[in-house]
Write an enzyme that holds these catalytic residues in place. Structure first.
Site, PDB file in Angstrom:
ATOM      1  N   GLU A  33       0.692  -1.215   0.022  1.00 41.05           N
ATOM      2  CA  GLU A  33       0.073   0.201  -0.003  1.00 41.05           C
ATOM      3  C   GLU A  33       0.814   1.265  -0.043  1.00 41.05           C
ATOM      4  O   GLU A  33       0.800   2.296   0.858  1.00 41.05           O
ATOM      5  CB  GLU A  33      -1.105   0.038   1.356  1.00 41.05           C
ATOM      6  CG  GLU A  33      -1.949  -1.163   0.937  1.00 41.05           C
ATOM      7  CD  GLU A  33      -2.706  -1.041   2.071  1.00 41.05           C
ATOM      8  OE1 GLU A  33      -4.271  -1.631   2.221  1.00 41.05           O
ATOM      9  OE2 GLU A  33      -2.838  -0.263   3.181  1.00 41.05           O
ATOM     10  N   GLU A  38      -5.491  -8.276   0.084  1.00 41.91           N
ATOM     11  CA  GLU A  38      -6.331  -8.033   1.055  1.00 41.91           C
ATOM     12  C   GLU A  38      -7.801  -7.800   0.550  1.00 41.91           C
ATOM     13  O   GLU A  38      -8.186  -7.142  -0.383  1.00 41.91           O
ATOM     14  CB  GLU A  38      -5.799  -6.893   1.647  1.00 41.91           C
ATOM     15  CG  GLU A  38      -4.806  -6.912   2.710  1.00 41.91           C
ATOM     16  CD  GLU A  38      -4.372  -5.614   3.377  1.00 41.91           C
ATOM     17  OE1 GLU A  38      -5.460  -4.852   3.789  1.00 41.91           O
ATOM     18  OE2 GLU A  38      -3.162  -5.711   3.882  1.00 41.91           O
TER      19      GLU A  38
END
Length: 458
Positions: free
Chosen positions: A181, A363
């Site tokens: 991320e 995720e």
């Protein structure tokens, strides 16, 4: 019945019934080092920027810290046993940079390296493939004191760290992730101060974007050189950015946030150029040859996705945008996040269109305030409904042409959820943080059954 549950209980059953996944489709669970390991000051581990953040007034809800977290450092064998019982194919975890290099560079901490040997070997012995993420937000504090990601040298420090891991674990680990991320830790660390290191400075944000991109490219090269047969990906948190309402200033805010959030890393890493607004702003920090250093051959695209973002103009913020609210009639799940399952399908298809790469969903999950009932069970139907629906949308995307090759739930365990502390629970296994007792939730049983059924159909 609430609107949330009404929507979450209507998955597209036909999508699940008609779509056959690849025979090598990977089912897994994800965690990250700082969120679960604890042992923050044991066996030579150095401090990270998140240790500092946790000790900064207002940095984390309730003053929570990752000092103990899930105590995975001492309980990793129990956690691997939980994964084995789930029947997952793979375990995505991260290495704590300050555990293996307490000052970020220089002297190596053998006890830290030994710990990940034990985790990797334990996973393999249980028939679970380790997927190693090199960086999941825990920059050594000693490197931040030298400028951190705003210092161009940090790309080289990262490359040396990645090379250390590749040499140590490359004989057993073949699935590598450079970063988790990018957009989140740079934006919230350097422009909107919601995460470590908590800086608000446009120039440092731009420098961090470019230097992290350089680090990614260097990491790909060293892993490729040192790990024969490595399969390398990077994990991006991508979701559509929508304006709050239709005011012109909010539309403009959403357009800029979209470039910072969705394009500032994917485009240079995979297409070889920055998107227009970012390119203009970041030009002073780009040196000759940088884009070739950033755009390196990749094997797959890692996607973290929960739902779209809503943006609004906010002149008090560094870039003039802030987080907006979803429409008031939007369904939400346990921690108040809006649920837009079609956006998940659409994101998978947009990545396919724009980047032409295989995708691994690294995720996806649902938060809540899960508590055991009188019998000690945790019947988290809200999470089961969410996961069922989002898996159905994954199948829809595959039918429409998305090359999806894996799905990892966030997360295996309830854990330290960064600035939210321990209030938000995303695990399919409940953790009593006072006793460290692990209790699989109803969603864990559901996920295990899903994996079995999908393997049967493969």
């Amino acid at each position: 019945m609430s609107q949330t549950n009404a929507i979450l209980e209507k998955p597209d059953a036909e999508a699940l019934a008609k779509t056959k996944l690849r025979s090598d489709f990977v089912w897994g669970v994800s965690t990250s080092a700082y969120q679960i390991e604890g042992a923050a000051a044991e066996d030579g581990r150095g401090p990270s920027i998140w240790d500092t953040r946790c000790r900064t007034a207002g940095g984390v809800v309730n003053g929570d810290t990752g000092d103990v977290a899930c105590d995975h450092y001492h309980r990793y064998e129990d956690d691997i046993a939980l994964m084995r019982d789930l029947g997952v194919d793979a375990y995505r975890f991260s290495v704590a940079w300050p555990r293996v290099l307490p000052r970020g560079r220089g002297a190596v901490n053998d006890k830290g390296l030994d710990f990940y040997d034990r985790v990797i070997d334990g996973a393999l012995a249980a028939g679970i493939e380790p997927w190693l993420c090199v960086y999941h937000w825990d920059l050594p504090q000693a490197l931040h004191d030298q400028g951190g990601w705003a210092n161009r040298d940090c790309a080289g420090w990262y490359a040396d760290y990645a090379a250390l891991l590749a040499r140590r674990y490359g004989d057993r680990v073949k699935r590598w992730i450079t970063f988790n991320e990018f957009s989140v830790f740079t934006l919230f660390g350097y422009a909107i101060p919601w995460a470590a290191p908590g800086i608000t400075d446009r120039e440092q944000h731009l420098r961090a974007i470019h230097h992290v991109n350089l680090a990614h490219g260097a990491g790909v090269d060293v892993i490729r050189d040192l790990v024969p047969g490595a399969s390398i990906g990077a994990v991006h948190n991508r979701q559509r950015v929508l304006p709050e309402g239709d005011r012109a200033e909010n539309v403009e805010a959403a357009a800029l946030l979209d470039e910072h959030w969705n394009l500032a890393f994917c485009d240079p890493q995979l297409l070889g150029h920055y998107s227009p607004r970012v390119a203009k702003a970041i030009e002073p920090y780009v040196q000759a040859g940088d884009m070739a250093r950033i755009c390196r051959p990749m094997d797959w695209f890692g996607l973290n996705h929960y739902g779209p973002i809503f943006a609004k103009a906010d002149p008090t913020r560094a870039w003039g945008y802030g987080w907006g609210d979803a429409p008031p009639d939007s369904p939400t799940h346990g921690v108040g996040w809006a649920v837009f399952p079609d956006a998940f399908r659409d994101e998978l298809l947009e990545i396919t269109r724009r980047y032409r790469m295989p995708i691994v969903i690294t995720e996806n999950g649902c938060g809540g305030n899960d508590t055991p009932d009188e019998s000690g069970a945790i019947d988290d139907q809200h999470r089961i409904n969410y996961l069922r629906l989002y898996n159905a949308k994954m199948h829809e995307a595959i039918r429409a042409g998305a090359d999806v090759r894996g799905y990892f739930v966030w997360s295996l365990l309830d854990n330290f959820e960064w600035g939210s502390g321990y209030g938000n629970r995303f695990g399919i296994v409940h953790v009593d943080f006072a006793t460290q007792k692990r209790t699989p939730k109803a969603s864990a049983r559901w996920y295990a059954d899903l994996i079995k059924s999908e393997r049967f159909r493969a």
